[in-house]
Design a protein around this motif. Structure first.
Motif, PDB file in Angstrom:
ATOM      1  N   ALA A  17       0.828  -1.209   0.000  1.00 24.81           N
ATOM      2  CA  ALA A  17       0.000   0.000   0.000  1.00 24.81           C
ATOM      3  C   ALA A  17       0.863   1.259   0.000  1.00 24.81           C
ATOM      4  O   ALA A  17       0.600   2.203  -0.755  1.00 24.81           O
ATOM      5  CB  ALA A  17      -0.931  -0.008   1.210  1.00 24.81           C
ATOM      6  N   HIS A  18       1.890   1.280   0.838  1.00 25.67           N
ATOM      7  CA  HIS A  18       2.766   2.455   0.894  1.00 25.67           C
ATOM      8  C   HIS A  18       3.553   2.618  -0.403  1.00 25.67           C
ATOM      9  O   HIS A  18       3.771   3.737  -0.862  1.00 25.67           O
ATOM     10  CB  HIS A  18       3.714   2.371   2.092  1.00 25.67           C
ATOM     11  N   ALA A  19       3.972   1.512  -0.989  1.00 28.27           N
ATOM     12  CA  ALA A  19       4.707   1.572  -2.251  1.00 28.27           C
ATOM     13  C   ALA A  19       3.832   2.187  -3.340  1.00 28.27           C
ATOM     14  O   ALA A  19       4.289   3.036  -4.110  1.00 28.27           O
ATOM     15  CB  ALA A  19       5.160   0.174  -2.665  1.00 28.27           C
ATOM     16  N   LYS A  20       2.579   1.783  -3.389  1.00 24.10           N
ATOM     17  CA  LYS A  20       1.668   2.336  -4.396  1.00 24.10           C
ATOM     18  C   LYS A  20       1.456   3.827  -4.155  1.00 24.10           C
ATOM     19  O   LYS A  20       1.487   4.629  -5.099  1.00 24.10           O
ATOM     20  CB  LYS A  20       0.329   1.606  -4.378  1.00 24.10           C
ATOM     21  N   ASP A  24       2.560   6.601  -6.870  1.00 24.72           N
ATOM     22  CA  ASP A  24       1.555   7.506  -7.426  1.00 24.72           C
ATOM     23  C   ASP A  24       1.943   8.964  -7.206  1.00 24.72           C
ATOM     24  O   ASP A  24       1.807   9.795  -8.112  1.00 24.72           O
ATOM     25  CB  ASP A  24       0.176   7.228  -6.819  1.00 24.72           C
ATOM     26  N   ALA A  25       2.432   9.291  -6.011  1.00 27.71           N
ATOM     27  CA  ALA A  25       2.833  10.666  -5.716  1.00 27.71           C
ATOM     28  C   ALA A  25       3.995  11.106  -6.609  1.00 27.71           C
ATOM     29  O   ALA A  25       3.987  12.223  -7.151  1.00 27.71           O
ATOM     30  CB  ALA A  25       3.210  10.806  -4.245  1.00 27.71           C
ATOM     31  N   MET A  26       4.980  10.242  -6.772  1.00 32.92           N
ATOM     32  CA  MET A  26       6.122  10.586  -7.616  1.00 32.92           C
ATOM     33  C   MET A  26       5.698  10.697  -9.081  1.00 32.92           C
ATOM     34  O   MET A  26       6.141  11.599  -9.796  1.00 32.92           O
ATOM     35  CB  MET A  26       7.252   9.570  -7.445  1.00 32.92           C
ATOM     36  N   SER A  27       4.838   9.825  -9.529  1.00 34.99           N
ATOM     37  CA  SER A  27       4.355   9.877 -10.911  1.00 34.99           C
ATOM     38  C   SER A  27       3.560  11.153 -11.163  1.00 34.99           C
ATOM     39  O   SER A  27       3.704  11.786 -12.224  1.00 34.99           O
ATOM     40  CB  SER A  27       3.489   8.657 -11.226  1.00 34.99           C
ATOM     41  N   ASN A  28       2.725  11.525 -10.212  1.00 34.75           N
ATOM     42  CA  ASN A  28       1.932  12.745 -10.362  1.00 34.75           C
ATOM     43  C   ASN A  28       2.820  13.982 -10.396  1.00 34.75           C
ATOM     44  O   ASN A  28       2.585  14.895 -11.205  1.00 34.75           O
ATOM     45  CB  ASN A  28       0.910  12.865  -9.234  1.00 34.75           C
ATOM     46  N   LEU A  29       3.823  14.032  -9.529  1.00 33.25           N
ATOM     47  CA  LEU A  29       4.736  15.177  -9.524  1.00 33.25           C
ATOM     48  C   LEU A  29       5.533  15.234 -10.822  1.00 33.25           C
ATOM     49  O   LEU A  29       5.701  16.310 -11.414  1.00 33.25           O
ATOM     50  CB  LEU A  29       5.683  15.115  -8.317  1.00 33.25           C
ATOM     51  N   ASP A  60      12.143   6.671  -8.458  1.00 38.79           N
ATOM     52  CA  ASP A  60      10.967   5.804  -8.420  1.00 38.79           C
ATOM     53  C   ASP A  60      11.332   4.385  -8.860  1.00 38.79           C
ATOM     54  O   ASP A  60      10.898   3.407  -8.242  1.00 38.79           O
ATOM     55  CB  ASP A  60       9.866   6.382  -9.307  1.00 38.79           C
ATOM     56  N   GLU A  61      12.147   4.267  -9.893  1.00 37.91           N
ATOM     57  CA  GLU A  61      12.586   2.937 -10.341  1.00 37.91           C
ATOM     58  C   GLU A  61      13.424   2.254  -9.267  1.00 37.91           C
ATOM     59  O   GLU A  61      13.244   1.066  -8.994  1.00 37.91           O
ATOM     60  CB  GLU A  61      13.394   3.054 -11.624  1.00 37.91           C
ATOM     61  N   ALA A  62      14.350   2.990  -8.653  1.00 40.56           N
ATOM     62  CA  ALA A  62      15.201   2.417  -7.603  1.00 40.56           C
ATOM     63  C   ALA A  62      14.355   1.992  -6.409  1.00 40.56           C
ATOM     64  O   ALA A  62      14.558   0.915  -5.837  1.00 40.56           O
ATOM     65  CB  ALA A  62      16.267   3.426  -7.183  1.00 40.56           C
TER      66      ALA A  62
END
Length: 97
Positions: A17-20, A24-29, A60-62
């Protein structure tokens, strides 16, 4: 389910859950920054936003790789505990204890 490994199952669920949420936060930014490059941000600001966007993607990948490794480790721990629990249960059934 045995209480011995129920906590590990909960940790795996929390990790997922935390990973998602973090992904999501990094993708949105990153998407937000990308939408501003050469539109509202020009020149050096555009370059800085692009660099930050690339850094977020790399991070995000790392993070994703580390989370997969943590998930695998927790799963292995759960399986070892589950196996030991089943062996102990069958041992006590065998000896009548």
């Amino acid at each position: 389910m045995s209480l011995h490994y129920a906590g590990i199952d909960s940790a795996i669920t929390d990790l997922e859950a935390h990973a998602k949420t973090m992904h999501d936060a990094m993708s949105n930014l990153k998407a937000y920054l990308d939408s501003k490059i050469n539109v509202e941000l020009v020149g050096d600001f555009s370059m800085a936003a692009g660099n930050l966007s690339n850094t977020l993607h790399t991070a995000d990948e790392a993070m994703g790789k580390k989370i997969v490794a943590a998930h695998q480790a927790l799963t292995e721990i759960r399986n070892v505990i589950k196996d030991a629990d089943m062996r102990a249960g069958s041992h006590f059934d065998h000896v009548g204890g």
